[in-house]
Design a protein around this motif. Structure first.
Motif, PDB file in Angstrom:
ATOM      1  N   ASN A 151      25.714  72.664  88.070  1.00 26.97           N
ATOM      2  CA  ASN A 151      25.788  71.246  87.843  1.00 26.97           C
ATOM      3  C   ASN A 151      24.262  70.993  88.038  1.00 26.97           C
ATOM      4  O   ASN A 151      24.443  71.364  89.166  1.00 26.97           O
ATOM      5  CB  ASN A 151      27.165  70.696  87.792  1.00 26.97           C
ATOM      6  CG  ASN A 151      26.722  69.387  87.649  1.00 26.97           C
ATOM      7  OD1 ASN A 151      27.034  69.442  86.387  1.00 26.97           O
ATOM      8  ND2 ASN A 151      26.890  67.714  87.718  1.00 26.97           N
ATOM      9  N   ARG A 152      23.876  69.531  87.593  1.00 32.89           N
ATOM     10  CA  ARG A 152      22.537  69.221  88.504  1.00 32.89           C
ATOM     11  C   ARG A 152      23.163  68.557  89.483  1.00 32.89           C
ATOM     12  O   ARG A 152      23.105  68.582  90.734  1.00 32.89           O
ATOM     13  CB  ARG A 152      21.740  68.404  87.950  1.00 32.89           C
ATOM     14  CG  ARG A 152      20.357  67.820  88.687  1.00 32.89           C
ATOM     15  CD  ARG A 152      20.586  66.826  87.981  1.00 32.89           C
ATOM     16  NE  ARG A 152      21.405  65.690  87.054  1.00 32.89           N
ATOM     17  CZ  ARG A 152      20.796  64.341  86.808  1.00 32.89           C
ATOM     18  NH1 ARG A 152      19.435  64.088  86.076  1.00 32.89           N
ATOM     19  NH2 ARG A 152      21.776  63.468  86.347  1.00 32.89           N
ATOM     20  N   SER A 153      24.391  67.890  90.013  1.00 34.08           N
ATOM     21  CA  SER A 153      24.399  67.905  91.622  1.00 34.08           C
ATOM     22  C   SER A 153      26.223  68.280  91.470  1.00 34.08           C
ATOM     23  O   SER A 153      27.470  68.510  90.999  1.00 34.08           O
ATOM     24  CB  SER A 153      26.015  66.003  90.977  1.00 34.08           C
ATOM     25  OG  SER A 153      24.815  65.651  89.883  1.00 34.08           O
ATOM     26  N   ASN A 202      25.722  66.460  72.416  1.00 37.91           N
ATOM     27  CA  ASN A 202      25.841  65.469  71.369  1.00 37.91           C
ATOM     28  C   ASN A 202      24.116  65.592  71.133  1.00 37.91           C
ATOM     29  O   ASN A 202      23.160  65.425  72.268  1.00 37.91           O
ATOM     30  CB  ASN A 202      25.659  64.141  71.452  1.00 37.91           C
ATOM     31  CG  ASN A 202      25.909  63.795  69.955  1.00 37.91           C
ATOM     32  OD1 ASN A 202      24.843  62.757  70.132  1.00 37.91           O
ATOM     33  ND2 ASN A 202      26.583  62.877  69.598  1.00 37.91           N
ATOM     34  N   ALA A 243      36.502  65.659  70.127  1.00 37.96           N
ATOM     35  CA  ALA A 243      37.330  65.388  70.405  1.00 37.96           C
ATOM     36  C   ALA A 243      37.054  65.258  71.627  1.00 37.96           C
ATOM     37  O   ALA A 243      35.858  64.538  72.656  1.00 37.96           O
ATOM     38  CB  ALA A 243      38.280  66.894  70.921  1.00 37.96           C
ATOM     39  N   ALA A 246      32.355  64.960  82.688  1.00 37.54           N
ATOM     40  CA  ALA A 246      34.167  64.385  82.240  1.00 37.54           C
ATOM     41  C   ALA A 246      34.021  65.656  81.002  1.00 37.54           C
ATOM     42  O   ALA A 246      35.135  66.406  80.751  1.00 37.54           O
ATOM     43  CB  ALA A 246      34.336  63.423  80.889  1.00 37.54           C
ATOM     44  N   MET A 247      33.148  65.873  80.627  1.00 35.18           N
ATOM     45  CA  MET A 247      33.374  66.730  79.038  1.00 35.18           C
ATOM     46  C   MET A 247      33.473  68.266  79.628  1.00 35.18           C
ATOM     47  O   MET A 247      34.057  69.432  78.974  1.00 35.18           O
ATOM     48  CB  MET A 247      32.678  67.254  77.727  1.00 35.18           C
ATOM     49  CG  MET A 247      33.290  67.755  76.499  1.00 35.18           C
ATOM     50  SD  MET A 247      34.940  67.556  75.723  1.00 35.18           S
ATOM     51  CE  MET A 247      34.729  66.065  75.110  1.00 35.18           C
ATOM     52  N   LYS A 257      29.707  68.004  92.041  1.00 37.25           N
ATOM     53  CA  LYS A 257      30.712  67.919  90.660  1.00 37.25           C
ATOM     54  C   LYS A 257      31.940  69.150  90.549  1.00 37.25           C
ATOM     55  O   LYS A 257      32.879  69.512  89.663  1.00 37.25           O
ATOM     56  CB  LYS A 257      30.288  67.832  89.362  1.00 37.25           C
ATOM     57  CG  LYS A 257      30.088  65.974  89.218  1.00 37.25           C
ATOM     58  CD  LYS A 257      29.835  65.627  87.844  1.00 37.25           C
ATOM     59  CE  LYS A 257      29.577  63.682  88.234  1.00 37.25           C
ATOM     60  NZ  LYS A 257      28.147  63.834  87.070  1.00 37.25           N
TER      61      LYS A 257
HETATM   62  N1  FVH Z   1      33.555  62.508  77.092  1.00 34.72           N
HETATM   63  C1  FVH Z   1      33.464  62.454  76.050  1.00 34.72           C
HETATM   64  O1  FVH Z   1      34.667  61.737  75.521  1.00 34.72           O
HETATM   65  C2  FVH Z   1      32.944  62.543  74.266  1.00 34.72           C
HETATM   66  C3  FVH Z   1      33.682  63.242  73.807  1.00 34.72           C
HETATM   67  C4  FVH Z   1      32.929  63.918  72.357  1.00 34.72           C
HETATM   68  C5  FVH Z   1      31.984  64.505  72.611  1.00 34.72           C
HETATM   69  N2  FVH Z   1      31.106  64.321  74.169  1.00 34.72           N
HETATM   70  C6  FVH Z   1      29.388  65.023  74.541  1.00 34.72           C
HETATM   71  O2  FVH Z   1      29.815  65.793  75.515  1.00 34.72           O
HETATM   72  C7  FVH Z   1      28.433  65.567  76.338  1.00 34.72           C
HETATM   73  C8  FVH Z   1      28.526  65.764  77.820  1.00 34.72           C
HETATM   74  O3  FVH Z   1      28.912  64.340  77.915  1.00 34.72           O
HETATM   75  P1  FVH Z   1      30.438  64.093  79.387  1.00 34.72           P
HETATM   76  O4  FVH Z   1      31.531  63.000  78.917  1.00 34.72           O
HETATM   77  O5  FVH Z   1      30.753  65.421  80.103  1.00 34.72           O
HETATM   78  O6  FVH Z   1      28.871  63.521  79.763  1.00 34.72           O
HETATM   79  P2  FVH Z   1      29.139  63.603  81.697  1.00 34.72           P
HETATM   80  O7  FVH Z   1      30.259  63.097  81.733  1.00 34.72           O
HETATM   81  O8  FVH Z   1      28.291  61.975  81.761  1.00 34.72           O
HETATM   82  O9  FVH Z   1      27.955  64.219  82.505  1.00 34.72           O
HETATM   83  C9  FVH Z   1      26.694  64.201  81.757  1.00 34.72           C
HETATM   84  C10 FVH Z   1      26.355  65.738  82.242  1.00 34.72           C
HETATM   85  O10 FVH Z   1      25.231  65.894  81.731  1.00 34.72           O
HETATM   86  C11 FVH Z   1      24.084  66.009  83.020  1.00 34.72           C
HETATM   87  N3  FVH Z   1      23.229  65.630  83.669  1.00 34.72           N
HETATM   88  C12 FVH Z   1      22.185  64.552  83.210  1.00 34.72           C
HETATM   89  N4  FVH Z   1      21.238  64.563  82.519  1.00 34.72           N
HETATM   90  C13 FVH Z   1      20.939  65.728  83.550  1.00 34.72           C
HETATM   91  C14 FVH Z   1      19.406  66.277  83.282  1.00 34.72           C
HETATM   92  N5  FVH Z   1      18.380  66.022  83.487  1.00 34.72           N
HETATM   93  N6  FVH Z   1      19.762  67.246  84.179  1.00 34.72           N
HETATM   94  C15 FVH Z   1      20.299  68.148  84.155  1.00 34.72           C
HETATM   95  N7  FVH Z   1      21.798  67.773  84.045  1.00 34.72           N
HETATM   96  C16 FVH Z   1      21.739  66.536  83.227  1.00 34.72           C
HETATM   97  C17 FVH Z   1      25.056  64.942  84.040  1.00 34.72           C
HETATM   98  O11 FVH Z   1      24.712  65.734  85.627  1.00 34.72           O
HETATM   99  P3  FVH Z   1      25.179  65.126  87.413  1.00 34.72           P
HETATM  100  O12 FVH Z   1      25.431  63.837  86.538  1.00 34.72           O
HETATM  101  O13 FVH Z   1      26.393  65.317  86.963  1.00 34.72           O
HETATM  102  O14 FVH Z   1      24.129  65.028  88.112  1.00 34.72           O
HETATM  103  C18 FVH Z   1      26.630  66.180  83.579  1.00 34.72           C
HETATM  104  O15 FVH Z   1      26.656  67.035  84.136  1.00 34.72           O
HETATM  105  C19 FVH Z   1      27.962  64.282  75.597  1.00 34.72           C
HETATM  106  O16 FVH Z   1      27.101  64.804  74.466  1.00 34.72           O
HETATM  107  C20 FVH Z   1      28.623  63.567  74.901  1.00 34.72           C
HETATM  108  O17 FVH Z   1      28.193  62.775  73.523  1.00 34.72           O
HETATM  109  C21 FVH Z   1      31.790  63.979  74.910  1.00 34.72           C
END
Ligand code: FVH
Length: 292
Positions: free
Chosen positions: A31-33, A91, A118, A11-12, A36
């Motif tokens: 991105n891993r997937s 984070n 944010a 999402a971020m 997206k």
């Molecule tokens: N969304 C929010 O409200 C906030 C607000 C403030 C700060 N954060 C921080 O931003 C970081 C990312 O958050 P996010 O909202 O983008 O999180 P997700 O939508 O769950 O996406 C997670 C991504 O991480 C990839 N991922 C997970 N594990 C792995 C791995 N082992 N190797 C490579 N990539 C990985 C995941 O990939 P996929 O599941 O799509 O394949 C997503 O791209 C976070 O630190 C917040 O604290 C968000």
């Protein structure tokens, strides 16, 4: 407009990518997937096959993943950065940030850590704030690009500082949310609708925010006496909150730790102290911890 790399399209990450594309940047994403990436590719981004391909295509790569273990995993095998900058907006703890900074430096790169204050919909507006720390020269080189994402603030050379302040601000937010939830559940148990109660609660909390500066000055100066609202008086209200909650079948667990610390301070002779004295109770340099 410079090319920018972006690793992580949750999402971020997607919101960051959209803001960069709106600013006219040439964007390389991974991105891993891979699925997206579809919406960003439709808007003009280019899909890389590996994280290394992203990093080697641009001078600036932004990483935004679920946690820092994932960042370490993704950067494993990334070498020959040749002065390129990696900005990690994931984070994490200060220790994790410093560890990733060392790994990026070992690979020949410059590192900035960032704390995003944010939510995705406000990325790309001045209402979003990102705190940065680490390589100041790298920050200055890429400042214009980073300011397209949010208001940006550079804190200092310690790569762990941005995450420390990010976590500190989040701690403040969770404390506030705990109080909001406790207060609202109590009011609702008395048949006051939450929407009606929220007007009173918002005005009250806004008035109480005026205390933040005084609490801060007292903690800096280690000056806890001469309180306008002494803890012995506050303890009565706290015990009444706990007993009323229990009588109404509400678990007071969100607020109990604060009540316990106030009780402890009063029992130790701090009945005349200000609420800021609770900082002394929980601090590693505070008298309570030192006495244990
Ligand atoms: N969304 C929010 O409200 C906030 C607000 C403030 C700060 N954060 C921080 O931003 C970081 C990312 O958050 P996010 O909202 O983008 O999180 P997700 O939508 O769950 O996406 C997670 C991504 O991480 C990839 N991922 C997970 N594990 C792995 C791995 N082992 N190797 C490579 N990539 C990985 C995941 O990939 P996929 O599941 O799509 O394949 C997503 O791209 C976070 O630190 C917040 O604290 C968000």
């Amino acid at each position: 407009m410079a090319s920018v790399g972006l690793i992580g399209l949750g999402a971020m990450g997607t919101a960051l990518g959209e803001a960069l594309l709106r600013q006219g940047h040439n964007l390389f994403v991974w991105n891993r997937s891979a699925g997206k990436a579809a919406s960003l590719i439709a808007s003009g981004a280019q899909l890389a096959e590996t994280p290394m391909q992203v990093v080697s295509s641009t001078d600036l790569t932004i990483i935004c993943l679920v946690d820092c273990a994932a960042v370490t995993h993704v950067l494993d095998g990334v070498v020959g950065l040749d002065g390129r900058t990696v900005v990690n907006l994931t984070n994490g703890t200060p220790e994790q940030a410093r560890g990733i900074a060392d790994a990026v430096a070992l690979a020949g790169g410059r590192y900035l850590d960032g704390g995003i204050m944010a939510i995705p919909p406000i990325i790309g507006t001045p209402h979003a704030l990102v705190l940065y720390s680490g390589d100041e020269a790298a920050y200055r080189s890429h400042r214009d690009t980073l300011e397209a994402l949010s208001t940006a603030e550079f804190l200092g050379a310690d790569a762990g500082l941005a995450s420390l302040l990010d976590l500190s601000l989040l701690a403040g937010m969770y404390g506030l949310f705990s109080g909001v939830i406790q207060a609202t559940v109590m009011a609702k148990a008395g048949n006051v609708p939450a929407r009606q109660f929220s007007k009173l609660l918002t005005a009250w909390l806004q008035a109480m925010l005026l205390s933040v500066d005084d609490i801060s000055a007292r903690l800096d100066d280690h000056r806890f006496g001469q309180a306008t609202s002494p803890l012995a008086m506050q303890l009565v209200a706290m015990e009444n909150i706990l007993s009323t909650s229990r009588q109404m079948g509400i678990d007071p667990g969100l607020i109990e730790p604060m009540a316990r610390r106030i009780r402890q301070r009063v029992q130790r002779g701090g009945g005349a102290d200000d609420i800021s004295a609770i900082g002394d109770e929980i601090s590693s340099s505070g008298s309570a911890v030192a006495a244990q």
